[in-house]
Design an enzyme around this catalytic site. Structure first.
Site, PDB file in Angstrom:
ATOM      1  N   ARG A   1     -13.558  12.804  -2.851  1.00 14.16           N
ATOM      2  CA  ARG A   1     -12.398  12.535  -4.087  1.00 14.16           C
ATOM      3  C   ARG A   1     -10.953  12.836  -3.532  1.00 14.16           C
ATOM      4  O   ARG A   1     -11.006  13.948  -2.944  1.00 14.16           O
ATOM      5  CB  ARG A   1     -12.539  13.050  -5.391  1.00 14.16           C
TER       6      ARG A   1
ATOM      7  N   ARG B   1     -17.747  18.706  -2.254  1.00 11.24           N
ATOM      8  CA  ARG B   1     -18.451  17.717  -3.300  1.00 11.24           C
ATOM      9  C   ARG B   1     -18.161  16.387  -2.595  1.00 11.24           C
ATOM     10  O   ARG B   1     -17.041  16.039  -2.010  1.00 11.24           O
ATOM     11  CB  ARG B   1     -17.649  17.794  -4.679  1.00 11.24           C
TER      12      ARG B   1
ATOM     13  N   LYS C   1     -19.807  20.281 -14.870  1.00 10.38           N
ATOM     14  CA  LYS C   1     -19.784  19.822 -16.109  1.00 10.38           C
ATOM     15  C   LYS C   1     -20.411  18.364 -15.921  1.00 10.38           C
ATOM     16  O   LYS C   1     -21.071  17.989 -16.763  1.00 10.38           O
ATOM     17  CB  LYS C   1     -18.375  19.568 -16.829  1.00 10.38           C
TER      18      LYS C   1
ATOM     19  N   ARG D   1      -5.402  21.844  -9.541  1.00 16.10           N
ATOM     20  CA  ARG D   1      -6.119  21.510 -10.926  1.00 16.10           C
ATOM     21  C   ARG D   1      -6.653  22.684 -11.596  1.00 16.10           C
ATOM     22  O   ARG D   1      -6.777  22.905 -12.825  1.00 16.10           O
ATOM     23  CB  ARG D   1      -7.260  20.733 -10.403  1.00 16.10           C
TER      24      ARG D   1
ATOM     25  N   ARG E   1      -8.337  18.144 -22.883  1.00 19.61           N
ATOM     26  CA  ARG E   1      -7.724  18.938 -21.905  1.00 19.61           C
ATOM     27  C   ARG E   1      -6.709  19.960 -21.992  1.00 19.61           C
ATOM     28  O   ARG E   1      -6.147  20.684 -21.326  1.00 19.61           O
ATOM     29  CB  ARG E   1      -6.977  18.208 -20.589  1.00 19.61           C
TER      30      ARG E   1
HETATM   31  P1  AMP Z   1     -11.821  14.973 -13.964  1.00 20.99           P
HETATM   32  O1  AMP Z   1     -13.023  14.011 -13.142  1.00 20.99           O
HETATM   33  O2  AMP Z   1     -12.422  15.339 -15.264  1.00 20.99           O
HETATM   34  O3  AMP Z   1     -11.743  16.230 -12.955  1.00 20.99           O
HETATM   35  O4  AMP Z   1     -10.642  14.239 -13.924  1.00 20.99           O
HETATM   36  C1  AMP Z   1     -10.075  13.752 -12.871  1.00 20.99           C
HETATM   37  C2  AMP Z   1      -8.407  13.500 -13.088  1.00 20.99           C
HETATM   38  O5  AMP Z   1      -8.353  12.630 -14.183  1.00 20.99           O
HETATM   39  C3  AMP Z   1      -7.700  14.728 -13.688  1.00 20.99           C
HETATM   40  O6  AMP Z   1      -7.276  15.655 -12.564  1.00 20.99           O
HETATM   41  C4  AMP Z   1      -6.512  14.021 -14.517  1.00 20.99           C
HETATM   42  O7  AMP Z   1      -5.660  13.772 -13.702  1.00 20.99           O
HETATM   43  C5  AMP Z   1      -7.165  12.756 -14.926  1.00 20.99           C
HETATM   44  N1  AMP Z   1      -7.950  13.237 -16.416  1.00 20.99           N
HETATM   45  C6  AMP Z   1      -9.099  13.200 -16.872  1.00 20.99           C
HETATM   46  N2  AMP Z   1      -9.278  13.441 -17.960  1.00 20.99           N
HETATM   47  C7  AMP Z   1      -8.030  13.702 -18.474  1.00 20.99           C
HETATM   48  C8  AMP Z   1      -7.551  14.192 -19.720  1.00 20.99           C
HETATM   49  N3  AMP Z   1      -8.293  14.524 -20.643  1.00 20.99           N
HETATM   50  N4  AMP Z   1      -6.148  14.494 -19.732  1.00 20.99           N
HETATM   51  C9  AMP Z   1      -5.314  14.180 -18.666  1.00 20.99           C
HETATM   52  N5  AMP Z   1      -5.567  13.723 -17.686  1.00 20.99           N
HETATM   53  C10 AMP Z   1      -7.092  13.616 -17.479  1.00 20.99           C
END
Ligand code: AMP
Length: 223
Positions: free
Chosen positions: A158, A125, A13, A169, A86
């Protein structure tokens, strides 16, 4: 164009979001990137978010919603939201905010992949600590090891791309985020994108889904 991108971690994404934002010339609001940026700068928000992120858990809704509402105020001419909403509460909060500002969504793009593909992609990644672009050691390595091709920033794995956290996740995705596919389908906003295959193949499908290339699912219901 006001787009929401849905899909499990590892669906690509983030990469597709950058491409679409460039194509449409609109801002990308990526909640995970905003949190990581705050973690890097050791802000109050970063310290709060980090506890959840490192464990692969969701940051509390009120923190994320307030942050997104602020970012939307700076994007009056359209946006791409990556990583938000989310869960159902976040989707409803977004809907309320967009109704308030009379800026309805154009579409929700849902990227789909198998869990085993997601695990393979995420564990390999590496993410640029400066511009957040992503690489994959097996599928899309940087030209020079550890260095971003585009901005020269340092690449890192990461914390939450370690295998046990990736599995957590994915669990959260299936439990909390996947139901949003029904939420947006019910509003006639859903466009699905098969995210298996190369970055270019997925980009082509995504562009068809939003009507940038003819012969796809057609233009989004509401422009
Ligand atoms: P991502 O890069 O989108 O995978 O986000 C990394 C981490 O940020 C996630 O595993 C959550 O801990 C936090 N996070 C990102 N977006 C959200 C969201 N919309 N709601 C809650 N936590 C979020």
């Amino acid at each position: 164009m006001r787009l929401v991108l849905l899909g499990p971690p590892g669906a690509g994404k983030g990469t597709q979001a950058h491409r679409l934002a460039d194509r449409f010339g609109i801002p990308l609001i990526a909640t995970g990137d905003i949190f990581r940026n705050n973690v890097e700068r050791d802000t109050v928000l970063g310290r709060e978010a980090r506890r959840y992120m490192d464990a692969g858990e969701l940051v509390p809704d009120e923190v994320v919603v307030a942050m997104v509402v602020g970012a939307l105020e700076a994007a009056p001419d359209g946006f791409i939201l990556d990583g938000f909403p989310r869960n159902l509460a976040q989707a409803e909060a977004l809907e309320t905010e967009l109704e308030r500002t009379e800026q309805p969504l154009s579409a929700a793009l849902a990227f789909s992949i198998r869990d085993d593909t997601a695990v393979k992609r995420l564990v390999g990644r590496r993410t640029c600590t400066t511009c957040q672009r992503t690489y994959n050691l097996a599928l899309h390595p940087p030209k020079v090891g550890g260095v971003c091709d585009v901005c020269g920033g340092r690449l890192e794995q990461r914390q939450d791309d370690r295998e046990d956290t990736v599995r957590r996740r994915l669990e959260i995705y299936h439990e909390s985020t996947e139901p949003l596919i029904g939420f947006y389908a019910g509003r006639d906003l859903l466009r699905t994108v098969d995210a298996e295959g190369s970055e270019a193949e997925v980009a082509d499908r995504a562009e068809r889904a939003v009507g940038l290339v003819t012969g796809g699912q057609g233009p989004p219901a509401r422009a």
